[in-house]
Design an enzyme around this catalytic site. Structure first.
Site, PDB file in Angstrom:
ATOM      1  N   GLU A 144      41.353  33.271  38.122  1.00 49.79           N
ATOM      2  CA  GLU A 144      40.715  31.974  38.379  1.00 49.79           C
ATOM      3  C   GLU A 144      41.752  30.872  38.524  1.00 49.79           C
ATOM      4  O   GLU A 144      42.489  30.580  37.588  1.00 49.79           O
ATOM      5  CB  GLU A 144      39.748  31.627  37.248  1.00 49.79           C
ATOM      6  CG  GLU A 144      38.428  32.354  37.393  1.00 49.79           C
ATOM      7  CD  GLU A 144      37.542  32.198  36.171  1.00 49.79           C
ATOM      8  OE1 GLU A 144      37.947  31.522  35.210  1.00 49.79           O
ATOM      9  OE2 GLU A 144      36.436  32.761  36.185  1.00 49.79           O
ATOM     10  N   LYS A 185      35.866  44.658  38.641  1.00 54.19           N
ATOM     11  CA  LYS A 185      35.357  43.301  38.689  1.00 54.19           C
ATOM     12  C   LYS A 185      36.366  42.445  37.965  1.00 54.19           C
ATOM     13  O   LYS A 185      36.834  42.807  36.888  1.00 54.19           O
ATOM     14  CB  LYS A 185      34.033  43.289  37.931  1.00 54.19           C
ATOM     15  CG  LYS A 185      33.446  41.941  37.688  1.00 54.19           C
ATOM     16  CD  LYS A 185      33.183  41.761  36.208  1.00 54.19           C
ATOM     17  CE  LYS A 185      32.894  40.337  35.849  1.00 54.19           C
ATOM     18  NZ  LYS A 185      33.955  39.409  36.015  1.00 54.19           N
ATOM     19  N   THR A 214      35.759  39.233  31.075  1.00 49.42           N
ATOM     20  CA  THR A 214      35.041  40.488  31.269  1.00 49.42           C
ATOM     21  C   THR A 214      35.642  41.246  32.431  1.00 49.42           C
ATOM     22  O   THR A 214      35.688  40.773  33.550  1.00 49.42           O
ATOM     23  CB  THR A 214      33.543  40.273  31.509  1.00 49.42           C
ATOM     24  OG1 THR A 214      32.948  39.859  30.295  1.00 49.42           O
ATOM     25  CG2 THR A 214      32.874  41.578  31.932  1.00 49.42           C
TER      26      THR A 214
END
Lengths: 402, 402
Positions: free
Chosen positions: B275, B178, B189
């Site tokens: 991101e 992830k 995370t």
């Protein structure tokens, strides 16, 4: 105890200054500042701890080894004269010597500072012409021109002057600073210059200046993360005619508080002018085991891009603050942490407090936000100042050079 | 030596998986994943070093103290179950027990992981219903559903499977991860789960896994800057029927390389999906005195907002890189530093090299950039992966919750 008066570095007796444009900045804006003390001035100074030091830093440090007093400081913006090798060193030395010659000083006890783009050769022809002009333009009213001439991405010049009494004698401190484009972490070049007409013992001047800078400029920039060009200098020419201030004298505390006020006000102006900043964030860390520990936690929060973007987004995302606290390298107990925004308790003993979400949102919408972290470990604390992280920041810094 | 095959965590023998939506994510997207091993599997694991640890981390660590083998891993996204106190702990335990009961396991040797927003109570009713559905949906083909169900701000699911031979026996490793929304620093995370059907000695599995994670997931995130929820786990059920792999066996090197390939590929996918990332930047630090030193320099560059925004702006502003190197806390000699972009020398011995500005611009326009820093101090080096810092990053992170 003291009052703010008009002006900046030329407000104390015996100082002149100027700020002119010599073409280093392509925009044609002012880019060369000169500070001149009519009498030899005692000096205290702090320099960048970056391993990569700009030529003016190295040259100024040499000057300070040779001379006990300083007569002038020359500063250019638009070019940092950093990573420029021997060529840079000889140009920085030339700046010192040229100022000394033109001012007809008995010794070249002149400091030099630069800020701007790193790695480009300093256009010394322009600087030479600029220094001549700056020497001619020196005046009692030159402080605001000087404050303008040291700016890079700053949006407003930063200067301040205060007056207080020592032994019934009027004494002044003046100061100017150049903004850290980016606040808090890496590479934020901060230049700050202070003048005072106080008569003061050199050892006490140095000790007081170190503390004042630690509480102000070093509380907006991470230690060891300084730029290649950072410099803070104070000159003290003794012209006020006061009884000499010594560490054990009655007046020590008065001077200390006055100086700390001056440095803090300038440091806060830098934060207010942070690149793309939309918020002024004060982070108070309470009940740490040491100031060092408190600073670690404070800076970890202040430098966290996730925390900073949450502030920009006006989002009471306290989880990100908890995450930053936990990764600061301090053995905190998460179950003891309290977090407050202004007077609103967000986190009690590491868990979400029963706060009103609307009220939290309202506080996050304010321009000035006080964040309080209670670690419940010890008796020491600190205050760190920072900003949020906005689109504008990315824009300014991705387009800075090209 | 090994080939990439279709699938992910269910590619090795004896594993099933599922990924379903149970309503934790408001979007209605998949948010609960389950991995099941038909046989008790040996296990190696690494957890966040953040002092603030999420409930599932604490519960999984307890499980691993009690049991030598693991049968299942349950993961939810959309809620991190962090900073949730006793309530969070009891809900994480309930997840373990519910999976164990529904799978009719003799012991609750089940691991639990969570990712998402911090500090909000875990909606356990939804999770309960989700676990029931996930158990029902377990299948040999469930790996890609599971990879989807652990995503938060990821834009694509990340999985991989490879096959190689040990002792003439086919062995497979599968993995899913992830994304760290934000790459490199604070609070990213990262969850990663690996499965293998190799028969392997537990001590060697643990040692190899640690090294593989250090070279991959720990080379995209700063040590000590991990989130509250980071977890990496590998299960090894021995179903391939190979001769047992031990640290001194002939096959140790084969397994080590295969595992390192698997972890690195997933870590690179995370970077590619950073991101708002527009660039993939590989930073190679050469000739440091130690790997630790090389990592300090590499991460300082990788985490510098000024360097990252310069990459976004496609600006060959190497001065910012020099500044970052100098503030890494390593006693480098600036006059020895070389900086290369791909094969173009930008800096030679700390000073601008005689490079073609147009050529440099061209390289900075590429999507994938190799930055090489030569410190000329010692014999150790490392490679760090990161991204640039864009408007989009600020947008995603200021709007993440609201």
């Amino acid at each position: 105890m003291f009052k703010v008066v008009k002006g900046g570095i030329t407000a104390p007796k015996g100082y002149k200054a100027s700020g002119i444009a010599c073409g280093v900045k392509k925009s044609g804006k002012k880019d060369l500042a000169l500070i001149f003390s009519e009498e030899p001035a005692k000096v205290a100074s702090l320099f960048s701890t970056n391993r990569v030091k700009a030529a003016p830093i190295l040259v100024s440090q040499e000057i300070l080894k040779k001379y006990q007093t300083i007569r002038a400081v020359v500063v250019n913006s638009g070019n940092a004269n950093a990573c420029t090798g021997k060529d840079g060193l000889s140009k920085a030395k030339e700046m010192v010597n040229l100022v000394s010659n033109l001012l007809k000083l008995p010794y070249p006890n002149v400091l030099v500072a630069s800020t701007g783009i790193i790695g480009e050769p300093l256009p010394i022809d322009k600087i030479r012409r600029g220094i001549k002009k700056a020497v001619k333009n020196l005046s009692k009213e030159g402080s605001s021109d000087a404050a303008k001439a040291i700016m890079t991405t700053d949006t407003f010049p930063k200067e301040i002057a205060i007056e207080f009494k020592i032994d019934n004698q009027k004494v002044r401190i003046g100061g100017m600073a150049k903004g850290a484009g980016m606040i808090a972490p890496y590479m934020a070049t901060t230049l700050s210059f202070f003048t005072t007409d106080a008569l003061i013992e050199t050892s006490f001047l140095r000790q007081t200046f170190q503390t004042a800078i630690d509480k102000s400029f070093n509380s907006i920039t991470v230690d060891g993360d300084m730029s290649t060009n950072d410099m803070s200098v104070i000159l003290a020419n003794g012209k006020a005619g006061n009884q000499e201030i010594k560490s054990n004298s009655l007046w020590a505390k008065v001077f200390k508080e006055a100086l700390e006020f001056t440095t803090s006000e300038l440091a806060k102006m830098i934060i207010q002018d942070g690149e793309g900043a939309t918020k002024f964030i004060q982070i108070e860390v309470r009940r740490a085991n040491s100031i060092k520990e408190a600073r670690k936690v404070g800076f970890k929060i202040a430098n966290s891009p996730l925390v900073k973007t949450a502030f920009f987004g006006e989002d009471p995302n306290w989880g990100r603050i908890m995450g930053a606290i936990g990764s600061a390298g301090v053995p905190i107990n998460p179950e003891k942490i309290d977090i407050l925004i202004d007077t609103l308790l967000l986190v009690k003993n590491g868990v979400k407090a029963n706060f009103n979400q609307k009220e939290a949102k309202k506080i996050f919408k304010k321009k000035r936000i006080n964040l309080i972290i209670d670690l419940k470990r010890g008796k020491e604390g600190t205050v760190i100042y920072t900003t949020d992280l906005s689109y504008e920041y990315v824009k300014i810094n991705s387009a800075y050079r090209t």
